[in-house]
Design a protein around this motif. Structure first.
Motif, PDB file in Angstrom:
ATOM      1  N   ASN A 219       3.315  -2.402   0.960  1.00 55.63           N
ATOM      2  CA  ASN A 219       4.220  -0.657   1.232  1.00 55.63           C
ATOM      3  C   ASN A 219       4.719  -0.339   0.408  1.00 55.63           C
ATOM      4  O   ASN A 219       4.493   0.836   0.094  1.00 55.63           O
ATOM      5  N   PHE A 223       3.837   3.269  -0.366  1.00 51.40           N
ATOM      6  CA  PHE A 223       4.855   4.691  -0.902  1.00 51.40           C
ATOM      7  C   PHE A 223       5.076   5.464  -2.010  1.00 51.40           C
ATOM      8  O   PHE A 223       5.542   6.285  -2.388  1.00 51.40           O
ATOM      9  N   LEU A 228       6.454   9.014  -1.801  1.00 53.36           N
ATOM     10  CA  LEU A 228       8.698   9.402  -1.282  1.00 53.36           C
ATOM     11  C   LEU A 228       9.281   8.100  -1.987  1.00 53.36           C
ATOM     12  O   LEU A 228       9.251   7.618  -2.790  1.00 53.36           O
ATOM     13  N   ALA A 231      10.969   4.880  -1.728  1.00 55.62           N
ATOM     14  CA  ALA A 231       9.980   3.542  -1.575  1.00 55.62           C
ATOM     15  C   ALA A 231      10.980   2.207  -1.367  1.00 55.62           C
ATOM     16  O   ALA A 231      10.043   1.584  -0.526  1.00 55.62           O
ATOM     17  N   PRO A 256       9.328   5.440   7.820  1.00 55.71           N
ATOM     18  CA  PRO A 256       8.613   5.690   6.843  1.00 55.71           C
ATOM     19  C   PRO A 256       8.299   7.628   7.450  1.00 55.71           C
ATOM     20  O   PRO A 256       8.273   8.426   6.370  1.00 55.71           O
ATOM     21  N   ALA A 260       8.603  10.959   5.451  1.00 54.99           N
ATOM     22  CA  ALA A 260       7.951  11.667   4.625  1.00 54.99           C
ATOM     23  C   ALA A 260       7.811  12.991   5.307  1.00 54.99           C
ATOM     24  O   ALA A 260       7.857  14.421   4.650  1.00 54.99           O
ATOM     25  N   TYR A 269       1.894  13.918   3.760  1.00 53.50           N
ATOM     26  CA  TYR A 269       2.237  12.883   3.214  1.00 53.50           C
ATOM     27  C   TYR A 269       3.020  11.729   4.490  1.00 53.50           C
ATOM     28  O   TYR A 269       3.287  10.444   4.456  1.00 53.50           O
ATOM     29  N   ALA A 273       2.610   8.192   4.382  1.00 55.55           N
ATOM     30  CA  ALA A 273       2.677   7.090   5.192  1.00 55.55           C
ATOM     31  C   ALA A 273       1.838   6.493   6.653  1.00 55.55           C
ATOM     32  O   ALA A 273       2.394   5.081   6.394  1.00 55.55           O
ATOM     33  N   CYS A 277       0.960   2.012   6.775  1.00 53.04           N
ATOM     34  CA  CYS A 277       1.214   1.400   7.573  1.00 53.04           C
ATOM     35  C   CYS A 277       0.244   0.773   8.454  1.00 53.04           C
ATOM     36  O   CYS A 277       0.624   0.084   8.581  1.00 53.04           O
TER      37      CYS A 277
END
Length: 375
Positions: A219, A223, A228, A231, A256, A260, A269, A273, A277
């Motif tokens: 992850n 990210f 992000l 992250a 997340p 974002a 974005y 995200a 995931c």
């Protein structure tokens, strides 16, 4: 008249005894929450530290020293993880004013879009948002209070966990002797059940830690590639929430996406995200968890959901985390107790019911008695 082997009670009498026993256990777990959490958490951590403790003892280290070093090593890892999370949260809170301004700007954009396309004035939107926000705050306040109460209770209990772990490792021979004394005629069977419970707990908890580490890395990479903020914190939160089946995965994916949306100008974005995931969760369900955690806790989805709900009802958030390993330990007991075998079959993923073979323990006892007589 032969009284050594009395007639077996009717099934409804046995069922009543079983329901009474379950009710007493649930009442103890609910009323003695702090004691129950202390015993269960210490027991699970002791199972995790036991192989390292035995390794130190094989190097001629005294048991007290081996137990102390094992406890300190495990607690150091846990405290380091907590410190890292605390540092990331403090960094997040330092940027909260900027995030608040960004949220307000996003809200203004949404208000303008709704007003121009659906002819709903900003005043009506504001009143609707305030009403819903008030409802959410009222319902969420009790939830947050319960969460922080449970967290504070766990922190208070956490101080006693290392001490309890130390004595569990130090006096584990006494537990073994206790099992032998309480069931002298079937102590091999009882000891075998306790060993299976220990192995299940070790495999599950060790696999869970490795799974969290892998998910955090995957992850985090996704990210970071998206650019992000926070992250690592978001990756760790998503990985830790994965402990809670079904519910944790959903919440860990939404956080997340929400960050974002707040911190980035483009919705792409947030979609990215969500894609990260989803891909990581697909890899975890199909490749990582089967290899790392395996079938240590062989529960079907229905049993997992019921255990999750029961854990939440009895112990709150902590109960949700501990529910799966506890259910797995209970299934081991059911699989090895003749009267509970059908319940273990209902909880598991086995397609066929296989009666447990008790003859091997009888044979083992005969061999031991023959050896004793020969000596």
């Amino acid at each position: 008249m032969d009284t050594t082997n009395p007639a077996r009670p009717p099934f409804y009498i046995r069922g009543a005894y079983l329901l009474l026993f379950v009710a007493l256990v649930l009442a103890f777990l609910y009323l003695g929450k702090r004691l129950g959490v202390l015993i269960v958490a210490s027991l699970l951590f002791s199972f995790l530290a036991l192989p390292f403790c035995k390794k130190l003892e094989s190097w001629q280290a005294p048991r007290s020293m081996a137990a102390g070093i094992s406890v300190i090593a495990l607690m150091t890892i846990i405290v380091g993880l907590v410190c890292f999370i605390s540092y990331e949260i403090m960094s997040f809170m330092a940027d909260f004013p900027t995030l608040k301004a960004s949220i307000q700007e996003k809200v203004r954009v949404i208000n303008s879009y709704v007003e121009s396309n659906y002819s709903i004035s900003r005043r009506e939107q504001t009143l609707w948002v305030q009403e819903k926000t008030s409802d959410w705050l009222n319902s969420g306040a009790s939830t947050l209070l319960a969460f922080f109460t449970a967290t504070g209770s766990f922190i208070a209990t956490f101080v006693l966990i290392p001490i309890t772990m130390f004595f569990m490792l130090q006096y584990r021979d006494k537990f073994k002797k206790f099992l032998e004394l309480t069931s002298p005629e079937r102590h091999e069977h009882t000891l075998e059940v306790s060993r299976k419970i220990s192995r299940v707990s070790q495999m599950y908890i060790r696999g869970l830690f490795i799974d969290i580490l892998i998910l955090t890395v995957l992850n985090g990479i996704g990210f970071l590639l998206l650019g992000l903020k926070y992250a690592l914190l978001l990756a760790l939160i998503a990985a830790v929430l994965n402990i809670i089946p079904y519910v944790g995965v959903l919440i860990g994916s939404l956080i997340p996406v929400a960050v974002a949306l707040v911190t980035k100008d483009s919705i792409s974005y947030a979609l990215g995200a969500f894609a990260v995931c989803s891909i990581v969760q697909f890899l975890d369900n199909n490749f990582i968890t089967p290899k790392v955690v395996g079938s240590a806790v062989n529960l079907n989805p229905l049993a997992s959901i019921l255990a999750l709900v029961a854990g939440a009802m009895i112990w709150g958030v902590i109960g949700m985390v501990l529910s799966i390993p506890l259910a797995g330990m209970f299934k081991v007991v059911c699989d090895n107790v003749e009267q509970l075998r059908p319940l273990g079959y209902m909880m598991g993923e086995e397609k066929e019911f296989k009666p447990f073979n008790f003859n091997k323990f009888k044979i083992s006892r005969r061999k031991k008695s023959v050896e004793v007589n020969q000596d």
